[in-house]
Design a protein around this motif. Structure first.
Motif, PDB file in Angstrom:
ATOM      1  N   GLN A 120       0.665  -1.542  -0.322  1.00 57.83           N
ATOM      2  CA  GLN A 120      -0.133  -0.132  -0.028  1.00 57.83           C
ATOM      3  C   GLN A 120       1.472   1.262  -0.177  1.00 57.83           C
ATOM      4  O   GLN A 120       2.140   1.473   1.026  1.00 57.83           O
ATOM      5  CB  GLN A 120      -0.529  -0.109   1.088  1.00 57.83           C
ATOM      6  CG  GLN A 120      -2.057  -1.076   1.517  1.00 57.83           C
ATOM      7  CD  GLN A 120      -2.966  -0.884   2.315  1.00 57.83           C
ATOM      8  OE1 GLN A 120      -3.130  -1.500   3.386  1.00 57.83           O
ATOM      9  NE2 GLN A 120      -3.906   0.791   2.687  1.00 57.83           N
ATOM     10  N   ARG A 157       2.317   4.734   3.244  1.00 59.26           N
ATOM     11  CA  ARG A 157       1.925   4.812   4.109  1.00 59.26           C
ATOM     12  C   ARG A 157       1.608   5.619   5.287  1.00 59.26           C
ATOM     13  O   ARG A 157       0.930   5.753   6.138  1.00 59.26           O
ATOM     14  CB  ARG A 157       3.563   4.485   4.937  1.00 59.26           C
ATOM     15  CG  ARG A 157       4.086   3.290   4.134  1.00 59.26           C
ATOM     16  CD  ARG A 157       3.006   1.821   4.244  1.00 59.26           C
ATOM     17  NE  ARG A 157       2.698   2.304   6.240  1.00 59.26           N
ATOM     18  CZ  ARG A 157       3.291   1.547   6.641  1.00 59.26           C
ATOM     19  NH1 ARG A 157       4.500   1.300   6.344  1.00 59.26           N
ATOM     20  NH2 ARG A 157       3.183   1.026   8.018  1.00 59.26           N
ATOM     21  N   LEU A 174      -6.455   4.754   9.179  1.00 59.72           N
ATOM     22  CA  LEU A 174      -5.771   3.769   9.505  1.00 59.72           C
ATOM     23  C   LEU A 174      -6.667   2.580   7.982  1.00 59.72           C
ATOM     24  O   LEU A 174      -7.533   1.954   8.746  1.00 59.72           O
ATOM     25  CB  LEU A 174      -5.036   2.560   9.801  1.00 59.72           C
ATOM     26  CG  LEU A 174      -4.539   1.691   9.304  1.00 59.72           C
ATOM     27  CD1 LEU A 174      -2.796   2.029   8.735  1.00 59.72           C
ATOM     28  CD2 LEU A 174      -3.941   0.113  10.021  1.00 59.72           C
ATOM     29  N   LEU A 204      -6.378   0.110   5.140  1.00 56.09           N
ATOM     30  CA  LEU A 204      -5.930  -1.285   5.255  1.00 56.09           C
ATOM     31  C   LEU A 204      -6.882  -2.255   3.821  1.00 56.09           C
ATOM     32  O   LEU A 204      -7.755  -2.112   4.156  1.00 56.09           O
ATOM     33  CB  LEU A 204      -5.854  -2.100   6.058  1.00 56.09           C
ATOM     34  CG  LEU A 204      -5.499  -1.321   7.274  1.00 56.09           C
ATOM     35  CD1 LEU A 204      -6.401  -2.398   8.573  1.00 56.09           C
ATOM     36  CD2 LEU A 204      -4.833  -1.686   7.693  1.00 56.09           C
ATOM     37  N   PHE A 255      -3.196  -8.601   4.811  1.00 56.02           N
ATOM     38  CA  PHE A 255      -3.357  -7.135   4.330  1.00 56.02           C
ATOM     39  C   PHE A 255      -2.013  -6.691   3.959  1.00 56.02           C
ATOM     40  O   PHE A 255      -1.068  -7.053   4.425  1.00 56.02           O
ATOM     41  CB  PHE A 255      -3.977  -6.876   5.985  1.00 56.02           C
ATOM     42  CG  PHE A 255      -5.020  -7.579   6.629  1.00 56.02           C
ATOM     43  CD1 PHE A 255      -6.018  -8.561   6.922  1.00 56.02           C
ATOM     44  CD2 PHE A 255      -5.925  -6.216   6.520  1.00 56.02           C
ATOM     45  CE1 PHE A 255      -7.147  -8.904   6.415  1.00 56.02           C
ATOM     46  CE2 PHE A 255      -7.315  -6.098   6.819  1.00 56.02           C
ATOM     47  CZ  PHE A 255      -7.883  -7.883   6.799  1.00 56.02           C
ATOM     48  N   GLY A 256      -2.080  -5.398   3.798  1.00 58.53           N
ATOM     49  CA  GLY A 256      -0.981  -4.363   3.658  1.00 58.53           C
ATOM     50  C   GLY A 256      -1.192  -3.975   5.092  1.00 58.53           C
ATOM     51  O   GLY A 256      -1.620  -3.910   5.581  1.00 58.53           O
ATOM     52  N   SER A 257       0.138  -2.822   4.543  1.00 55.86           N
ATOM     53  CA  SER A 257       0.437  -2.545   6.391  1.00 55.86           C
ATOM     54  C   SER A 257      -0.561  -1.038   6.067  1.00 55.86           C
ATOM     55  O   SER A 257      -0.762  -0.598   7.735  1.00 55.86           O
ATOM     56  CB  SER A 257       1.869  -1.816   5.887  1.00 55.86           C
ATOM     57  OG  SER A 257       2.874  -2.824   5.676  1.00 55.86           O
ATOM     58  N   GLY A 258      -1.217  -0.551   5.313  1.00 56.03           N
ATOM     59  CA  GLY A 258      -1.817   0.046   5.433  1.00 56.03           C
ATOM     60  C   GLY A 258      -1.980   1.659   5.731  1.00 56.03           C
ATOM     61  O   GLY A 258      -0.532   2.000   5.046  1.00 56.03           O
ATOM     62  N   GLN A 279      -1.772   5.481   7.328  1.00 56.51           N
ATOM     63  CA  GLN A 279      -2.537   6.558   8.129  1.00 56.51           C
ATOM     64  C   GLN A 279      -2.920   7.174   7.208  1.00 56.51           C
ATOM     65  O   GLN A 279      -2.090   8.345   7.393  1.00 56.51           O
ATOM     66  CB  GLN A 279      -1.699   7.015   9.768  1.00 56.51           C
ATOM     67  CG  GLN A 279      -1.974   6.795  10.740  1.00 56.51           C
ATOM     68  CD  GLN A 279      -2.539   6.186  10.696  1.00 56.51           C
ATOM     69  OE1 GLN A 279      -3.087   5.031  11.392  1.00 56.51           O
ATOM     70  NE2 GLN A 279      -4.314   6.730  11.455  1.00 56.51           N
ATOM     71  N   GLN A 299      -1.953  -7.861  14.741  1.00 57.46           N
ATOM     72  CA  GLN A 299      -1.741  -6.373  14.104  1.00 57.46           C
ATOM     73  C   GLN A 299      -0.500  -5.786  15.804  1.00 57.46           C
ATOM     74  O   GLN A 299      -0.870  -5.790  16.597  1.00 57.46           O
ATOM     75  CB  GLN A 299      -3.292  -5.391  14.097  1.00 57.46           C
ATOM     76  CG  GLN A 299      -3.364  -4.141  13.387  1.00 57.46           C
ATOM     77  CD  GLN A 299      -4.186  -3.415  13.328  1.00 57.46           C
ATOM     78  OE1 GLN A 299      -4.982  -3.826  14.213  1.00 57.46           O
ATOM     79  NE2 GLN A 299      -4.139  -2.696  12.371  1.00 57.46           N
ATOM     80  N   GLY A 345       0.223   0.554  14.578  1.00 59.30           N
ATOM     81  CA  GLY A 345       0.241   1.341  12.606  1.00 59.30           C
ATOM     82  C   GLY A 345       0.338   0.357  11.831  1.00 59.30           C
ATOM     83  O   GLY A 345       0.970   0.894  11.166  1.00 59.30           O
ATOM     84  N   LYS A 346       0.404  -0.824  11.729  1.00 62.07           N
ATOM     85  CA  LYS A 346       0.625  -1.866  10.909  1.00 62.07           C
ATOM     86  C   LYS A 346      -0.575  -2.551   9.911  1.00 62.07           C
ATOM     87  O   LYS A 346      -1.135  -2.299  11.254  1.00 62.07           O
ATOM     88  CB  LYS A 346       1.934  -2.695  10.829  1.00 62.07           C
ATOM     89  CG  LYS A 346       3.578  -1.960  12.076  1.00 62.07           C
ATOM     90  CD  LYS A 346       3.938  -1.371  10.595  1.00 62.07           C
ATOM     91  CE  LYS A 346       5.481  -1.258  11.440  1.00 62.07           C
ATOM     92  NZ  LYS A 346       5.739  -2.250  11.599  1.00 62.07           N
ATOM     93  N   GLY A 347      -0.446  -3.914   9.151  1.00 59.84           N
ATOM     94  CA  GLY A 347      -1.862  -4.332   8.968  1.00 59.84           C
ATOM     95  C   GLY A 347      -1.700  -5.770   9.323  1.00 59.84           C
ATOM     96  O   GLY A 347      -0.930  -5.504  10.488  1.00 59.84           O
TER      97      GLY A 347
END
Lengths: 113, 111
Positions: free
Chosen positions: A6, A9, A88, A90, A104-107, A109, B38, B41-43
């Motif tokens: 993603q 970030r 966030l 995702l 999942f991706g890291s998202g 923010q 989780q 701040g991460k997926g």
């Protein structure tokens, strides 16, 4: 790394801006998702695409607009957001057809000022 | 509408203690149930997936059980370590793409 990427970030935007979030996967998955995660709340499903066709639009405000140009890429276009949209975001994908594990991706923010 | 509840919301244990995390759901017509981890701040990272026909799944120090009829799943983490500190979420899948997630249990393992 899950194989779902993603970008960006982090994103800070004003209420009048237009921006896009990007997600890509090269895992050969057939379904892609956008989720919103707000503090202390369960993940909220926003959109699901299966084989590039939108399967579910979970009554998300029209200021969020998804796009799935092919099975590997997913976008979330943002315009005239509100401060309560800060969260966030995702992206996730899965193969389907009996293989239901979700990646999942890291998202991203997102902060809306 | 499926409701997924995770209790407690937060848990703090000393290193070495076994962890027991609970997940309950209101509609037993599920296809599978997944547990995720989780970090801040991460997926989410998938830990275990239990099909509706299964009673449990194991991976290393992790064991997840499923009692579909009573709407419950439990995640056991043996001999906890500080690196296990994270938020753990469960999600139920009714096989229509719309997974329902719990709010998670935040675990702190004290060294």
């Amino acid at each position: 790394e899950t194989g779902v990427t993603q970008t960006p970030r982090h994103l800070v935007m004003g209420m009048t801006n237009k921006k896009s979030l990007k997600c890509e996967q090269h895992l050969g998955h057939n379904a892609m998702y956008w989720y919103k995660q707000s503090a202390k709340k369960p993940l909220e499903l926003m959109f699901v695409y299966s084989l590039e066709e939108r399967v579910e639009n979970n009554s998300v405000p029209s200021r969020f607009s998804p796009e799935c140009p092919n099975s590997s890429h997913l976008f979330l276009h943002l315009h005239t957001l509100q401060p309560e949209d800060s969260a966030l975001y995702l992206c996730a994908s899965r193969k389907g057809g009996g293989d239901e594990k979700l990646f999942f991706g890291s998202g991203t923010q997102l902060s809306v000022l | 509408k499926q409701e997924v509840t995770q209790i407690p919301a937060a848990l703090s244990v000393p290193e070495g203690e076994n962890l027991v995390l609970n997940c309950s759901f209101t509609d037993s017509a599920i296809y599978n149930l997944q547990w995720f981890r989780q970090d801040p701040g991460k997926g989410l990272t998938s830990l275990l997936l239990i099909q509706s026909s299964q009673r449990e799944q194991t991976s290393g120090r992790l064991n997840a059980s499923l009692d579909k009829s009573s709407g419950r799943s439990t995640l056991y983490i043996a001999a906890s370590q500080p690196g296990d500190s994270a938020t753990y979420l469960c999600a139920v899948d009714p096989n229509d793409y719309k997974l329902s997630f719990g709010a998670g249990t935040t675990v702190t393992v004290r060294a």
